[in-house]
Each structure stands twice: as structure tokens, then as C-alpha cells.
Scaffold this motif. Structure first.
Motif, mmCIF file in Angstrom:
data_model
loop_
_atom_site.group_PDB
_atom_site.id
_atom_site.type_symbol
_atom_site.label_atom_id
_atom_site.label_comp_id
_atom_site.label_asym_id
_atom_site.label_seq_id
_atom_site.Cartn_x
_atom_site.Cartn_y
_atom_site.Cartn_z
ATOM 1 N N GLN A 128 45.925 26.740 40.371
ATOM 2 C CA GLN A 128 46.048 28.161 40.053
ATOM 3 C C GLN A 128 46.317 29.014 41.289
ATOM 4 O OE1 GLN A 128 42.183 28.191 37.861
ATOM 5 N NE2 GLN A 128 43.361 29.108 36.208
ATOM 6 N N GLY A 129 45.684 28.657 42.406
ATOM 7 C CA GLY A 129 45.856 29.461 43.610
ATOM 8 C C GLY A 129 47.274 29.465 44.138
ATOM 9 N N THR A 130 47.971 28.344 44.033
ATOM 10 C CA THR A 130 49.337 28.270 44.549
ATOM 11 C C THR A 130 50.383 28.783 43.572
ATOM 12 O OG1 THR A 130 49.496 25.972 43.788
ATOM 13 C CG2 THR A 130 48.805 26.333 46.061
ATOM 14 N N THR A 131 50.005 28.995 42.311
ATOM 15 C CA THR A 131 50.977 29.440 41.304
ATOM 16 C C THR A 131 50.706 30.851 40.796
ATOM 17 O OG1 THR A 131 49.653 28.396 39.539
ATOM 18 C CG2 THR A 131 51.426 27.090 40.520
ATOM 19 N N LEU A 132 49.592 31.448 41.187
ATOM 20 C CA LEU A 132 49.249 32.772 40.674
ATOM 21 C C LEU A 132 50.290 33.810 41.081
ATOM 22 C CD1 LEU A 132 47.302 34.609 39.179
ATOM 23 C CD2 LEU A 132 45.971 34.827 41.287
ATOM 24 N N GLU A 133 50.707 33.778 42.332
ATOM 25 C CA GLU A 133 51.707 34.751 42.782
ATOM 26 C C GLU A 133 53.025 34.563 42.023
ATOM 27 O OE1 GLU A 133 53.903 36.263 46.903
ATOM 28 O OE2 GLU A 133 52.322 34.749 46.976
ATOM 29 N N TRP A 134 53.423 33.299 41.823
ATOM 30 C CA TRP A 134 54.654 33.025 41.065
ATOM 31 C C TRP A 134 54.546 33.569 39.655
ATOM 32 C CZ3 TRP A 134 55.133 30.163 36.570
ATOM 33 C CH2 TRP A 134 56.445 29.888 36.158
ATOM 34 N N LEU A 135 53.390 33.383 39.019
ATOM 35 C CA LEU A 135 53.200 33.861 37.648
ATOM 36 C C LEU A 135 53.240 35.388 37.595
ATOM 37 C CD1 LEU A 135 52.537 33.086 34.709
ATOM 38 C CD2 LEU A 135 50.116 33.297 35.298
ATOM 39 N N ILE A 136 52.636 36.037 38.563
ATOM 40 C CA ILE A 136 52.641 37.500 38.604
ATOM 41 C C ILE A 136 54.068 38.023 38.680
ATOM 42 C CG2 ILE A 136 52.015 39.491 40.025
ATOM 43 C CD1 ILE A 136 49.441 37.976 40.766
ATOM 44 N N ILE A 137 54.866 37.412 39.550
ATOM 45 C CA ILE A 137 56.256 37.846 39.695
ATOM 46 C C ILE A 137 57.066 37.488 38.455
ATOM 47 C CG2 ILE A 137 58.359 37.546 41.062
ATOM 48 C CD1 ILE A 137 56.538 37.021 43.481
ATOM 49 N N ARG A 138 56.826 36.304 37.914
ATOM 50 C CA ARG A 138 57.572 35.836 36.749
ATOM 51 C C ARG A 138 57.346 36.737 35.536
ATOM 52 N NH1 ARG A 138 61.845 32.299 35.901
ATOM 53 N NH2 ARG A 138 61.743 31.411 33.800
ATOM 54 N N LEU A 139 56.126 37.190 35.350
ATOM 55 C CA LEU A 139 55.815 38.046 34.210
ATOM 56 C C LEU A 139 56.173 39.513 34.453
ATOM 57 C CD1 LEU A 139 52.348 36.610 33.089
ATOM 58 C CD2 LEU A 139 54.590 36.195 32.067
ATOM 59 N N GLY A 140 56.586 39.812 35.657
ATOM 60 C CA GLY A 140 56.979 41.187 35.958
ATOM 61 C C GLY A 140 55.832 42.160 35.972
ATOM 62 N N VAL A 141 54.665 41.683 36.367
ATOM 63 C CA VAL A 141 53.484 42.537 36.387
ATOM 64 C C VAL A 141 53.419 43.375 37.652
ATOM 65 C CG1 VAL A 141 50.954 42.538 36.293
ATOM 66 C CG2 VAL A 141 52.242 40.931 34.913
ATOM 67 N N VAL A 142 54.162 42.976 38.685
ATOM 68 C CA VAL A 142 54.130 43.707 39.950
ATOM 69 C C VAL A 142 54.681 45.111 39.738
ATOM 70 C CG1 VAL A 142 54.976 43.766 42.308
ATOM 71 C CG2 VAL A 142 54.404 41.587 41.244
ATOM 72 N N GLU A 143 53.921 46.090 40.169
ATOM 73 C CA GLU A 143 54.371 47.470 40.062
ATOM 74 C C GLU A 143 55.287 47.804 41.229
ATOM 75 O OE1 GLU A 143 50.925 49.951 39.827
ATOM 76 O OE2 GLU A 143 50.806 49.741 37.641
ATOM 77 N N PRO A 144 56.346 48.561 40.994
ATOM 78 C CA PRO A 144 57.224 48.944 42.112
ATOM 79 C C PRO A 144 56.461 49.769 43.130
ATOM 80 C CG PRO A 144 57.716 50.240 40.153
ATOM 81 C CD PRO A 144 56.768 49.158 39.735
ATOM 82 N N ARG A 145 56.713 49.470 44.388
ATOM 83 C CA ARG A 145 56.030 50.223 45.442
ATOM 84 C C ARG A 145 56.532 51.662 45.465
ATOM 85 N NH1 ARG A 145 53.070 47.003 48.752
ATOM 86 N NH2 ARG A 145 53.530 44.769 48.748
ATOM 87 N N HIS A 146 55.581 52.568 45.527
ATOM 88 C CA HIS A 146 55.936 53.985 45.534
ATOM 89 C C HIS A 146 56.458 54.360 46.915
ATOM 90 C CE1 HIS A 146 55.769 58.217 44.455
ATOM 91 N NE2 HIS A 146 55.206 58.446 45.640
ATOM 92 N N LYS A 147 57.658 54.929 46.947
ATOM 93 C CA LYS A 147 58.249 55.358 48.202
ATOM 94 C C LYS A 147 57.877 56.811 48.451
ATOM 95 C CE LYS A 147 62.176 52.181 48.128
ATOM 96 N NZ LYS A 147 63.644 52.041 48.191
ATOM 97 N N GLY A 148 57.316 57.043 49.606
ATOM 98 C CA GLY A 148 56.915 58.391 49.934
ATOM 99 C C GLY A 148 55.497 58.697 49.479
ATOM 100 N N MET A 149 55.000 59.815 49.924
ATOM 101 C CA MET A 149 53.650 60.246 49.571
ATOM 102 C C MET A 149 53.611 60.679 48.113
ATOM 103 S SD MET A 149 51.329 63.147 51.462
ATOM 104 C CE MET A 149 51.353 62.219 52.995
ATOM 105 N N SER A 150 52.560 60.247 47.407
ATOM 106 C CA SER A 150 52.448 60.599 45.997
ATOM 107 C C SER A 150 52.146 62.078 45.847
ATOM 108 C CB SER A 150 51.352 59.783 45.329
ATOM 109 O OG SER A 150 50.080 60.161 45.838
ATOM 110 N N ALA A 151 52.486 62.618 44.673
ATOM 111 C CA ALA A 151 52.230 64.030 44.409
ATOM 112 C C ALA A 151 50.742 64.338 44.428
ATOM 113 C CB ALA A 151 52.843 64.416 43.064
ATOM 114 N N HIS A 152 49.915 63.378 43.950
ATOM 115 C CA HIS A 152 48.466 63.597 43.932
ATOM 116 C C HIS A 152 47.919 63.728 45.351
ATOM 117 C CE1 HIS A 152 48.068 63.047 39.647
ATOM 118 N NE2 HIS A 152 48.759 61.918 39.707
ATOM 119 N N GLU A 153 48.389 62.849 46.251
ATOM 120 C CA GLU A 153 47.895 62.919 47.622
ATOM 121 C C GLU A 153 48.388 64.184 48.301
ATOM 122 O OE1 GLU A 153 48.120 60.540 51.881
ATOM 123 O OE2 GLU A 153 48.740 59.517 50.037
ATOM 124 N N ALA A 154 49.659 64.537 48.076
ATOM 125 C CA ALA A 154 50.197 65.754 48.695
ATOM 126 C C ALA A 154 49.440 66.983 48.209
ATOM 127 C CB ALA A 154 51.681 65.881 48.378
#
Length: 522
Positions: free
Chosen positions: A389-415
Motif C-alpha cells: 500500500q505504501g508504494t502504490t498509494l501515491e499512484w492511486l491518488i493520482i490515478r483517481l484524480g483526487v489531487v487538488e490543483p495547486r492554487h496559484k497566488g494568495m487565496s482571497a481568504h488569506e488576502a
């Protein structure tokens, strides 16, 4: 002296394995346990035996307290239902499935011993999953549920283990008595945690010095665990309770300097203890195999494979059942808190086991039938879940598309939050404009704070962040230039080390702040 040398040598080896993990992109825990297994068979190296009592008391409290300290109580409370369904329900279900499998493999094994084995391997180790999860921007709810589970599941498994061992010694235990005992142990742990947190909240403000405050935070975790265990209640729940309660009040209990320095201190302690934990697990292989001479190799392989598959599949079945079954009920199907199937798949697969399982296995009483075999099966289960499981968890996360896109720039809440801070500072400065002493200085500073508030107002409204990035870059360049000039002055004119250290610390903290803001601003 030998113990010190072994500890230092293991830490040095762990540093090497950390570099290997980074270059191979394998989870750190996997590299450590495999490396420890290799080291276990190197001729001439001293044998390192893991004492279960010492392992739980030495490693578990600080690791649990560090996790509890980082826990967002609001998110933990909002996800309490899935957390408890995993930390209690999944542990009991997995223990039952493993007990049935063990009973089928070993018909003469008492049910109490089979349940004890199930309790040993039931709780996943979130430290093992963290090395994978931290590399990917997962939805916050998945991380909260897995971290929250890890704070509670050790308690439920250890209490179940204690009840099973007690039933084995007594011959049997009535279910009602077992349930009341479980409840009493859990509530007792809560009470001890509340008491330790109450006491710590009154002692911390009186210490007054950063080293004393940091040292005391370590004593809180160990004190809660040892006191609870001495009272025969849950030390895990006591540590978690005290950690979460103090985390909610750390901003009023600890000085800014203590909060900054404690991050570095606790970061090192977590790295050292986590590294030692997993490499010690691997180092136990040689001793475990030496005690299995009476069992046929084919039976060992069949038993290990059966138990490992049962362990992995039972968690997946439990998680997926509670992800899908509520959707068949109309009233629950509309509940937005129900986990998405893809999220449930990640949670079900993130079931790597760790040191708690091995230490608990080694704590099995000597009179337990097939004790050495049960320890071997627990070790293989840990290894199987970590490697598979440890060596395949990252592959499964990417395969299922669970990774959220990284937010570019400062978020509106933080600003927006930074704008409020700048406006509060501006209001404070403008309140001094009429002062005959401070008025001129306040007029100079008020414009700066008004300008900062204006920039963050634009960012919060979704405007471009180019001006914000340019400001931060210029400030950072100016700060680095000032540091270089300070060092030049020290070399040429012999500035005292005390003054130099103080000024460098100021520039270092300011650079960390600017670099962090610049990274968030994209």
C-alpha cells in the motif's frame, strides 16, 4: 555507552535512508523498514531487541502529541463521525475478520488469542501514510479524517488487546463487562487528559523562558501517558486529549518566540523518533525468524499471505460500505458530508501499519499459544501493508484524480485576513496623529499601512497579484542586501558576536516571512 553508540549509528543510517527515499521517491517508512531488515542480517552488528513497554512509552506519547498539536479542532469535530467510524468501527471490524482468519488457520488457537492478534494489527499508522500524503495536495477532509483516525485508533485497539489478553487469562469475559470496561478505560483517559491540560495551562505562563516552556510541552505528553497507564486507563486518549486542549490555547499560553522555536524542536524530535521507529521494526526480523524453526515454510507463507490479504481487504470493505450504503437512503444521500467514492477508496487503501502493531505483538504474554507465530504474522502484515500500500498509494491518488490543483497566488481568504490586519494597524497608527510626540511619526507610517491594506483589498477581490509579488521581491532583495552589509561590517570592523547574532536572527525571521508570502503569492 553501547546504547548511545547504537542510537547515534541508527540516526546516521536514517539520514542516509532519507536521502535514498528522496531520490527514489519511495515512502520514507518503506525505505526504513526494508533497510532495517537488511541490516538485521549483517554479520557482526549488535542485536537490537525492541522492548514493547519501552517502545510504546518512549515513542508513542510525543508522536501522538505532535499530531494532536497540529489538529484543527473545528475540522476534527466536523468530521467526528467518519473519524470514529474508522478509529473504532473499522478497528473492531478488522480485528474480527483477522480473528476469524487466524482461527481457520490455527483451529486450536483460543478465540481470545485470535482477537488479540486482530487487535494487534487492526490500527493503521498515519505516520507511514504521511510520507505519501504530504507530497500531494489532497482535499483537506481526507487528511483530517486520516489524521483524526490515527489519534484515536491506537486507543481502541490497545483497549481491545487488553480485554482479549485478560479474557485469555481468565478463561472468558462477559460482553457486558467488556463493554463497560472499554467505556471506563476511554472515559478515564479523557479525564486524565483534561486534568493534565488544566494543570499545564496554569504552569506554562509561569515558566517565562522559552527552553523551559518547550521542555514542559514534552513532559505534558509523557506525563499524561504514564499517569493514565498507571491508573489503568487509556494513555493514548489522555495524550490526545491534553494535546488538543493545549493546542487550542497555545496562542495565549506560549510566547511568539516559543512557538517559533518549538516548531524546529518538535520537527527534529518527530523526524528522529519516526526514523528510529521504522528502522527498529525492520531490525526485529532476524530475531523473529530464529524462533520459528518448528513451523513448515509453506504453512508460514500461506498464513502470512492469508492474514495480510484479510487485513487489507477488511478495511476496504468497511470503508466502502460506509461510503456507499448511506447513499441508498434518500435522507442521507443528500448529506454533503458523505464521502465521495474516490475519497473513500483513498482512505481505504491508506491502511499501513507501524510500530504500535509490532510493539503490541511483542507484548503478547508468553503463555499465549503459537505466540512466536502470531508475532511473525503481525510483522509480515506490517511489512505487506507498508510495501504494497505504501508504494502504490501515491499512484492511486493520482490515478483517481483526487489531487487538488495547486492554487496559484494568495487565496482571497488569506488576502482578506491580511487586509484586516493592515487596517487594524493603520487605525492604531492614525489614532496617534494628534499626539504632539508621536504625530509626525504616525503620519509617516499611516501611509504605508494604508498602501498595504489597498494592495490586499485588490487581491481579496480577485485582482492581479503582480504588485504584491513585486513588493515582496523588492523587500526580500533589500533585506538580503542589508544582511550582506551587516556581515561585511562584522568582518571589517569586528562587530561583537552577540550583536551580530541578534541582528541576524531578526533578518532570518523576516526573510522566512517574506519567502512564505512570496510563495503564497505565486
Amino acid at each position: 555507552m553501547l546504547l548511545l553508540e547504537i542510537t547515534l549509528a541508527l540516526l546516521a543510517v536514517c539520514l542516509g535512508f532519507a536521502i535514498v527515499s528522496r531520490h527514489t521517491r519511495l515512502p520514507y517508512a518503506v525505505v526504513l523498514i526494508l533497510g532495517g531488515m537488511v541490516l538485521a542480517f549483517v554479520p557482526g552488528l549488535p542485536r537490537v531487541e525492541l522492548d514493547p513497554t519501552v517502545a510504546l512509552a518512549a515513542f508513542l506519547p510525543p508522536l501522538l502529541q505532535a499530531s494532536a498539536w497540529r489538529t484543527d479542532w473545528q475540522e476534527f469535530r466536523a468530521n467526528l463521525r467518519p473519524i470514529l467510524m474508522l478509529a473504532v468501527g473499522a478497528v473492531f471490524f478488522t480485528a474480527a475478520c483477522v480473528a476469524v482468519a487466524a482461527k481457520l488457520l490455527l483451529p486450536d488457537l483460543p478465540w481470545a488469542a485470535a482477537i488479540a492478534l486482530g487487535a494487534v494489527v487492526a490500527p493503521p499508522d498515519a505516520v507511514a501514510a504521511a510520507s505519501v500524503l504530504q507530497r500531494l495536495p489532497l482535499p483537506r477532509r481526507i487528511v483530517t479524517v486520516l489524521e483524526g483516525e490515527s489519534l484515536v485508533n491506537d486507543a481502541s485497539s490497545l483497549v481491545l488487546f487488553r480485554l482479549a489478553v485478560g479474557a485469555l487469562a481468565a478463561g472468558s469475559v462477559a460482553p457486558g463487562i467488556a463493554g463497560l470496561t472499554f467505556l471506563g478505560v476511554a472515559l478515564g483517559g479523557l479525564a486524565v487528559g483534561f486534568a493534565i491540560a488544566w494543570l499545564a495551562a496554569r504552569v506554562l505562563p509561569r515558566l517565562g523562558e522559552t527552553p523551559l516552556e518547550i521542555a514542559f510541552t514534552f513532559l505534558v505528553g509523557y506525563g499524561a501517558f504514564l499517569l493514565a497507564e498507571r491508573l489503568h486507563v487509556s494513555g493514548v486518549i489522555a495524550v490526545v486529549t491534553a494535546g488538543i486542549l493545549l493546542a487550542q490555547r497555545q496562542r495565549s499560553l506560549l510566547t511568539p518566540r516559543t512557538r517559533i522555536e518549538s516548531l524546529a524542536t518538535w520537527g527534529f524530535v518527530e523526524f528522529a523518533l519516526t526514523s528510529l521507529v521504522f528502522i527498529l521494526v525492520g531490525l526485529q526480523l532476524n530475531g523473529i525468524l530464529e524462533r520459528l524453526g518448528s513451523y513448515h515454510l509453506g504453512f508460514l507463507a500461506l498464513s502470512a499471505a492469508t492474514l495480510s490479504v484479510t487485513l487489507i481487504v477488511s478495511r476496504i470493505v468497511w470503508v466502502m460500505a460506509f461510503a456507499y450504503l448511506p447513499r441508498l437512503i434518500p435522507a442521507l444521500a443528500r448529506d454533503e458530508r458523505q464521502p465521495a467514492p474516490r475519497h473513500a477508496a483513498i482512505i481505504g487503501w491508506a491502511g499501513m501499519r507501524g510500530v504500535v502493531s509490532l510493539a503490541t505483538a511483542l507484548a503478547l504474554p508468553l503463555e499465549v499459544p503459537h505466540r512466536e507465530l502470531l508475532i511473525f504474522l503481525a510483522f509480515v502484515a506490517i511489512l505487506a501493508t507498508l510495501v504494497v500500500q505504501g508504494t502504490t498509494l501515491e499512484w492511486l491518488i493520482i490515478r483517481l484524480g483526487v489531487v487538488e490543483p495547486r492554487h496559484k497566488g494568495m487565496s482571497a481568504h488569506e488576502a482578506a485576513a491580511r487586509r484586516l490586519m493592515a487596517e487594524a494597524a493603520r487605525a492604531e497608527v492614525e489614532g496617534r496623529l494628534d499626539s504632539p510626540l508621536d504625530g509626525a511619526i504616525a503620519r509617516d507610517l499611516a501611509g504605508e499601512f494604508r498602501d498595504i491594506a489597498r494592495v490586499f483589498t485588490g487581491v481579496a477581490a480577485g485582482g492581479p497579484q503582480a504588485e504584491l509579488r513585486a513588493r515582496l521581491q523588492i523587500r526580500l532583495a533589500a533585506l538580503r542586501a542589508s544582511r550582506e552589509r551587516l556581515l561585511q561590517h562584522h568582518r571589517e570592523d569586528g562587530l561583537s558576536d552577540e550583536v551580530l547574532t541578534s541582528l541576524l536572527a531578526e533578518t532570518d525571521h523576516e526573510e522566512l516571512r517574506l519567502v512564505q508570502q512570496l510563495a503564497q503569492a505565486g
